[in-house]
Structures are given as structure tokens and as C-alpha cells.
Design an enzyme around this catalytic site. Structure first.
Site, PDB file in Angstrom:
ATOM      1  N   GLY A  46     -15.702 -52.136  -8.710  1.00 49.81           N
ATOM      2  CA  GLY A  46     -16.805 -52.741  -9.449  1.00 49.81           C
ATOM      3  C   GLY A  46     -17.359 -51.744 -10.448  1.00 49.81           C
ATOM      4  N   GLN A  51     -24.033 -48.014 -15.568  1.00 49.31           N
ATOM      5  CA  GLN A  51     -23.190 -46.823 -15.386  1.00 49.31           C
ATOM      6  C   GLN A  51     -22.519 -46.372 -16.683  1.00 49.31           C
ATOM      7  OE1 GLN A  51     -21.148 -48.792 -11.842  1.00 49.31           O
ATOM      8  NE2 GLN A  51     -21.077 -46.644 -11.262  1.00 49.31           N
ATOM      9  N   CYS A  92     -19.140 -44.364  -5.130  1.00 44.66           N
ATOM     10  CA  CYS A  92     -19.721 -44.793  -6.403  1.00 44.66           C
ATOM     11  C   CYS A  92     -19.155 -43.911  -7.506  1.00 44.66           C
ATOM     12  CB  CYS A  92     -21.244 -44.681  -6.365  1.00 44.66           C
ATOM     13  SG  CYS A  92     -22.019 -45.203  -7.909  1.00 44.66           S
ATOM     14  N   LEU A  93     -18.715 -44.523  -8.584  1.00 46.34           N
ATOM     15  CA  LEU A  93     -18.162 -43.765  -9.710  1.00 46.34           C
ATOM     16  C   LEU A  93     -19.211 -42.855 -10.341  1.00 46.34           C
ATOM     17  CD1 LEU A  93     -16.057 -46.641 -11.337  1.00 46.34           C
ATOM     18  CD2 LEU A  93     -15.172 -44.685 -10.021  1.00 46.34           C
ATOM     19  N   HIS A 134     -24.453 -53.378  -4.121  1.00 38.74           N
ATOM     20  CA  HIS A 134     -24.342 -52.052  -4.755  1.00 38.74           C
ATOM     21  C   HIS A 134     -24.501 -52.166  -6.278  1.00 38.74           C
ATOM     22  CE1 HIS A 134     -22.070 -48.011  -5.031  1.00 38.74           C
ATOM     23  NE2 HIS A 134     -22.047 -48.447  -6.278  1.00 38.74           N
ATOM     24  N   GLU A 135     -23.850 -53.164  -6.874  1.00 33.01           N
ATOM     25  CA  GLU A 135     -23.878 -53.301  -8.342  1.00 33.01           C
ATOM     26  C   GLU A 135     -25.235 -53.808  -8.834  1.00 33.01           C
ATOM     27  OE1 GLU A 135     -21.611 -51.779  -9.589  1.00 33.01           O
ATOM     28  OE2 GLU A 135     -19.914 -51.990  -8.239  1.00 33.01           O
ATOM     29  N   HIS A 138     -27.545 -51.032  -9.068  1.00 34.23           N
ATOM     30  CA  HIS A 138     -27.393 -50.267 -10.319  1.00 34.23           C
ATOM     31  C   HIS A 138     -28.226 -50.893 -11.434  1.00 34.23           C
ATOM     32  CE1 HIS A 138     -24.433 -47.142  -9.578  1.00 34.23           C
ATOM     33  NE2 HIS A 138     -23.519 -47.985  -9.121  1.00 34.23           N
TER      34      HIS A 138
HETATM   35  O1  GNR Z   1     -15.137 -48.474  -6.677  1.00 37.50           O
HETATM   36  C1  GNR Z   1     -16.071 -48.584  -5.902  1.00 37.50           C
HETATM   37  N1  GNR Z   1     -15.823 -48.734  -4.587  1.00 37.50           N
HETATM   38  C2  GNR Z   1     -16.802 -49.043  -3.652  1.00 37.50           C
HETATM   39  C3  GNR Z   1     -16.492 -48.872  -2.316  1.00 37.50           C
HETATM   40  C4  GNR Z   1     -17.409 -49.178  -1.337  1.00 37.50           C
HETATM   41  C5  GNR Z   1     -18.638 -49.663  -1.705  1.00 37.50           C
HETATM   42  C6  GNR Z   1     -18.976 -49.827  -3.038  1.00 37.50           C
HETATM   43  C7  GNR Z   1     -18.064 -49.530  -3.999  1.00 37.50           C
HETATM   44  S1  GNR Z   1     -18.442 -49.747  -5.676  1.00 37.50           S
HETATM   45  C8  GNR Z   1     -17.466 -48.515  -6.415  1.00 37.50           C
HETATM   46  C9  GNR Z   1     -17.535 -48.559  -7.927  1.00 37.50           C
HETATM   47  C10 GNR Z   1     -18.953 -48.324  -8.391  1.00 37.50           C
HETATM   48  O2  GNR Z   1     -19.499 -47.259  -8.430  1.00 37.50           O
HETATM   49  N2  GNR Z   1     -19.624 -49.390  -8.723  1.00 37.50           N
HETATM   50  O3  GNR Z   1     -20.917 -49.285  -9.083  1.00 37.50           O
HETATM   51 NI    NI Z   2     -21.698 -47.533  -8.104  1.00 34.07          NI
END
Ligand code: GNR
Ligand code: NI
Length: 168
Positions: A46, A51, A92-93, A134-135, A138
Site C-alpha cells: 500500500g 508518503q 512502513c515504507l 494503516h493507510e 497516514h
Molecule cells: O508495504 C507495506 N506492508 C505492510 C505490512 C504490514 C502492515 C502494513 C503494511 S503497509 C506497507 C506500505 C506502507 O508503508 N504503506 O503506508
Molecule cells: Ni506506511
């Protein structure tokens, strides 16, 4: 198409609360395609617009093996379907190299607009339910480190700042 640079914690721009999208124009379509390309390049499941320093409510995800089934969420919202907290090891990236156990609702219904402004809904669980929460965090300026203890959060911050200094 272009791969966009990803902001890394503790960059203050990651704390921006994103604005709703009201225009589904060509510029938006380009932004969406660039985010999908960036997500693939960085091997994420995602990516939230925040980001890549674009402060509008846009998220892309892809859970397919082949990385060819992108889902676009514009102005996404969710309702909790199963309050039961579920633990998941998240990455998270914007917090590269750290994988932390975090509790979130096990099942959520996500409501959003697609890239042309058409509404849709999906019931999600497991990784997708985690990713939706999670997104959307953000887009609200929240990061997974906010769920950790201040001690853990500060350790991660120091390590990432060192790595960023080295690169600069
Ligand atoms: O690539 C991603 N993998 C992930 C794994 C477990 C829980 C959440 C994520 S999201 C992350 C990419 C990202 O930072 N999205 O905001
Ligand atoms: Ni993230």
C-alpha cells in the site's frame, strides 16, 4: 509514469492531515499512476499520498501475487466490523527496516471513491484490514510508530535520523 521519493520518519510533512479530493482530472490520474508505480518499485502492498508529499486523500494498494491488480481509494473511510483487536507485524515504507507488532480492528468495511469518482465498498480482514487502517492513518498524519512506547519510538527515530544523515 514516475517513481516518487518517499518521506521518512521523522519528517514533519508526514504529520500533515490530507484534504479531500473534489476533482477527478488528468493531473489526478497522473498522480495515481505515479503512486502505483512507486508502490511497485518499493515493493509495498500500500501507499498513501502523504508518503509522497501529496496532501490529498488518496491511497493505492495491491495484494496480488503478480502485482497487477492495483486498487485506488479516494477519500476512504472505514467502519469497524469486528472490534476484536488483532495483532499484526507491520512495516512502513516511511519507517524503513522496522517491523513492529501493532493491534488494530480485525475487520473493517472501507468506503471510498474509485479513480473516476464512483463510490464503492469492500469488507476486509487480515492484511487488507490492517492496510486500510494503516493507510488512512497516514492521511490523518499518523504513523505506526505512534502505537509504540515512547522508548521504542525514540530508538527508531534516532536510528533513522542517523541513516538519513549518512545519506545526505
Ligand atoms: O508495504 C507495506 N506492508 C505492510 C505490512 C504490514 C502492515 C502494513 C503494511 S503497509 C506497507 C506500505 C506502507 O508503508 N504503506 O503506508
Ligand atoms: Ni506506511
Amino acid at each position: 509514469m514516475a517513481v516518487l521519493p518517499i518521506l521518512e520518519y521523522p519528517d514533519p510533512r508526514l504529520r500533515t492531515v490530507a484534504e479531500p479530493i473534489t476533482e477527478f482530472n488528468d493531473a489526478l490520474q497522473t498522480q495515481i499512476d505515479d503512486m502505483i508505480e512507486t508502490m511497485y518499485e518499493e515493493n509495498g502492498v500500500g501507499l498513501a499520498a502523504t508518503q509522497v508529499d501529496f496532501h490529498y486523500r488518496l491511497v493505492v494498494m495491491d495484494f496480488s501475487e503478480e502485482r497487477n491488480e492495483p486498487i485506488v481509494f479516494i477519500n476512504p473511510e472505514f467502519d469497524v466490523l469486528d472490534e476484536e483487536p488483532n495483532e499484526f507485524q507491520e512495516g512502513c515504507l516511511s519507517v524503513p527496516g522496522f517491523y513492529e507488532h501493532i493491534y488494530r480492528a480485525a475487520k473493517v468495511r472501507v468506503k471510498a471513491l474509485d479513480r473516476h469518482g464512483k463510490p464503492f465498498e469492500m469488507d476486509t480482514d487480515e492484511l487488507m484490514a490492517v492496510c486500510v487502517q494503516h493507510e488512512i492513518d497516514h492521511l490523518d498524519g499518523k504513523l505506526m510508530v505512534d502505537y509504540l512506547s515512547p522508548l521504542k519510538r525514540n530508538r527508531i527515530k534516532t536510528k533513522l535520523q542517523k541513516a538519513q544523515k549518512k545519506r545526505a
